[in-house]
Design a protein around this motif. Structure first.
Motif, PDB file in Angstrom:
ATOM      1  N   UNK A 159     -13.338  24.131  14.556  1.00  0.00           N
ATOM      2  CA  UNK A 159     -13.580  23.501  15.856  1.00  0.00           C
ATOM      3  C   UNK A 159     -12.406  23.748  16.798  1.00  0.00           C
ATOM      4  N   UNK A 160     -11.187  23.599  16.266  1.00  0.00           N
ATOM      5  CA  UNK A 160      -9.991  23.845  17.078  1.00  0.00           C
ATOM      6  C   UNK A 160      -9.967  25.284  17.573  1.00  0.00           C
ATOM      7  N   UNK A 161     -10.235  26.235  16.667  1.00  0.00           N
ATOM      8  CA  UNK A 161     -10.196  27.653  17.028  1.00  0.00           C
ATOM      9  C   UNK A 161     -11.203  27.981  18.122  1.00  0.00           C
ATOM     10  N   UNK A 162     -12.353  27.319  18.074  1.00  0.00           N
ATOM     11  CA  UNK A 162     -13.401  27.598  19.065  1.00  0.00           C
ATOM     12  C   UNK A 162     -13.070  27.000  20.429  1.00  0.00           C
ATOM     13  N   UNK A 163     -12.297  25.909  20.440  1.00  0.00           N
ATOM     14  CA  UNK A 163     -12.073  25.184  21.690  1.00  0.00           C
ATOM     15  C   UNK A 163     -10.713  25.433  22.326  1.00  0.00           C
ATOM     16  N   UNK A 164      -9.717  25.861  21.548  1.00  0.00           N
ATOM     17  CA  UNK A 164      -8.355  25.997  22.071  1.00  0.00           C
ATOM     18  C   UNK A 164      -8.263  27.116  23.096  1.00  0.00           C
ATOM     19  N   UNK A 165      -7.512  26.868  24.160  1.00  0.00           N
ATOM     20  CA  UNK A 165      -7.394  27.850  25.236  1.00  0.00           C
ATOM     21  C   UNK A 165      -6.362  28.932  24.915  1.00  0.00           C
ATOM     22  N   UNK A 166      -5.547  28.706  23.894  1.00  0.00           N
ATOM     23  CA  UNK A 166      -4.536  29.697  23.518  1.00  0.00           C
ATOM     24  C   UNK A 166      -4.208  29.549  22.039  1.00  0.00           C
ATOM     25  N   UNK A 196      -2.737  26.587  17.080  1.00  0.00           N
ATOM     26  CA  UNK A 196      -1.816  26.370  15.964  1.00  0.00           C
ATOM     27  C   UNK A 196      -1.215  24.967  15.997  1.00  0.00           C
ATOM     28  N   UNK A 197      -0.888  24.496  17.194  1.00  0.00           N
ATOM     29  CA  UNK A 197      -0.341  23.148  17.330  1.00  0.00           C
ATOM     30  C   UNK A 197      -1.345  22.117  16.819  1.00  0.00           C
ATOM     31  N   UNK A 198      -2.597  22.236  17.246  1.00  0.00           N
ATOM     32  CA  UNK A 198      -3.627  21.283  16.827  1.00  0.00           C
ATOM     33  C   UNK A 198      -3.897  21.373  15.328  1.00  0.00           C
ATOM     34  N   UNK A 199      -3.900  22.600  14.776  1.00  0.00           N
ATOM     35  CA  UNK A 199      -4.146  22.769  13.349  1.00  0.00           C
ATOM     36  C   UNK A 199      -3.041  22.131  12.512  1.00  0.00           C
ATOM     37  N   UNK A 200      -1.797  22.353  12.897  1.00  0.00           N
ATOM     38  CA  UNK A 200      -0.678  21.790  12.152  1.00  0.00           C
ATOM     39  C   UNK A 200      -0.665  20.270  12.273  1.00  0.00           C
ATOM     40  N   UNK A 238      -9.378  28.839   4.677  1.00  0.00           N
ATOM     41  CA  UNK A 238      -8.352  28.041   5.352  1.00  0.00           C
ATOM     42  C   UNK A 238      -7.216  28.945   5.828  1.00  0.00           C
ATOM     43  N   UNK A 239      -6.762  29.826   4.952  1.00  0.00           N
ATOM     44  CA  UNK A 239      -5.677  30.735   5.314  1.00  0.00           C
ATOM     45  C   UNK A 239      -6.102  31.692   6.427  1.00  0.00           C
ATOM     46  N   UNK A 240      -7.343  32.158   6.364  1.00  0.00           N
ATOM     47  CA  UNK A 240      -7.825  33.110   7.366  1.00  0.00           C
ATOM     48  C   UNK A 240      -7.860  32.496   8.762  1.00  0.00           C
ATOM     49  N   UNK A 241      -8.169  31.217   8.850  1.00  0.00           N
ATOM     50  CA  UNK A 241      -8.198  30.554  10.156  1.00  0.00           C
ATOM     51  C   UNK A 241      -6.805  30.473  10.767  1.00  0.00           C
ATOM     52  N   UNK A 242      -5.801  30.167   9.956  1.00  0.00           N
ATOM     53  CA  UNK A 242      -4.426  30.160  10.441  1.00  0.00           C
ATOM     54  C   UNK A 242      -3.972  31.570  10.802  1.00  0.00           C
ATOM     55  N   UNK A 243      -4.288  32.523   9.934  1.00  0.00           N
ATOM     56  CA  UNK A 243      -3.889  33.907  10.175  1.00  0.00           C
ATOM     57  C   UNK A 243      -4.484  34.434  11.479  1.00  0.00           C
ATOM     58  N   UNK A 244      -5.742  34.102  11.742  1.00  0.00           N
ATOM     59  CA  UNK A 244      -6.396  34.588  12.962  1.00  0.00           C
ATOM     60  C   UNK A 244      -5.686  34.084  14.210  1.00  0.00           C
ATOM     61  N   UNK A 281       6.274  10.651  14.877  1.00  0.00           N
ATOM     62  CA  UNK A 281       7.551  11.352  14.998  1.00  0.00           C
ATOM     63  C   UNK A 281       7.604  12.546  14.057  1.00  0.00           C
ATOM     64  N   UNK A 282       7.153  12.355  12.828  1.00  0.00           N
ATOM     65  CA  UNK A 282       7.180  13.450  11.865  1.00  0.00           C
ATOM     66  C   UNK A 282       6.294  14.604  12.311  1.00  0.00           C
ATOM     67  N   UNK A 283       5.071  14.293  12.741  1.00  0.00           N
ATOM     68  CA  UNK A 283       4.144  15.353  13.163  1.00  0.00           C
ATOM     69  C   UNK A 283       4.707  16.102  14.366  1.00  0.00           C
TER      70      UNK A 283
END
Length: 212
Positions: A78-85, A90-94, A133-139, A191-193
């Motif tokens: 969902x994040x990958x489809x909606x993120x503008x950059x 990556x920020x939202x995924x992490x 999961x890894x492929x989504x981060x890699x992309x 704070x941690x995130x």
């Protein structure tokens, strides 16, 4: 139709009850020492009910991981489809990944243990979930390289594995140190995130982005 739906709902609830109990027992004793007898005792069901839903302890454990990683995959897609950059993605995924582990440390510890367990023999289904999961981060790392926000020399496949390991272990370490921390759980979580997202951004950013 109503009766069938009621039966399905009850079966789903029992399955979830068994998975939650198994995760609690594994967190307490470790996978090797966790027994079906103890799992059904914690779940409050009979062994026959457990074996109706799962043929073995290994099947229960695999379902815990498949469900947990599957939820992450859905969120990442969902994040990958909606993120503008790529940076936003990556920020939202992490953020999502760290929040899930922060809020369910037992799942995080089990995930780590299975990643590092010598001679692990995951099924094709489990390996497929891991690779998705890894492929989504890699992309998104590759997308960032195209957009000029991720270092071009970075090995995206290697980095995706490193990100998963770093988020898991850093989050679990931080949770383990919570007795020495200050603030409410929610404040420490935020704070941690924020810190881990900032670290990931600067570790992967191109020179121009780091300077900015």
């Amino acid at each position: 139709m109503t009766q069938r739906k009621t039966r399905t709902t009850k079966a789903d609830a029992t399955r979830r009850q068994l998975l939650d109990a198994a995760l609690a027992v594994i967190a307490e004793r470790g996978y090797a020492e966790a027994t079906v007898d103890r799992i059904v005792e914690v779940a409050g069901v009979s062994k026959g009910v457990a074996y109706y839903h799962f043929p073995s302890k290994a099947a229960i454990a695999e379902s815990i991981l498949v469900d947990g990683i599957g939820d992450l995959i859905v969120s990442f897609e969902r994040v990958a489809a909606e993120a503008v950059s790529a940076t936003a993605a990556l920020t939202a995924m992490i953020e999502l990944f760290a929040a899930v582990i922060f809020e369910n440390a037992a799942f995080g510890r089990f995930f780590v243990a299975e990643l590092w367990r010598p001679g692990r023999a995951w099924s094709a289904v489990m390996r497929g979930y891991e690779q998705r999961l890894l492929a989504l981060l890699q992309a998104q790392l590759v997308r960032g390289q195209r957009e000029g926000t991720v270092r071009p020399e970075l090995d995206a496949a290697f980095e995706s594995v490193a990100l998963v390991g770093m988020v898991l272990t850093t989050t679990l370490y931080y949770i383990g140190e919570e007795g020495e921390a200050h603030g409410t759980l929610d404040e420490r979580r935020r704070l941690f995130i924020a810190r881990i997202v900032d670290f990931v951004h600067h570790a992967n950013a191109s020179v121009g982005m780091r300077a900015g």
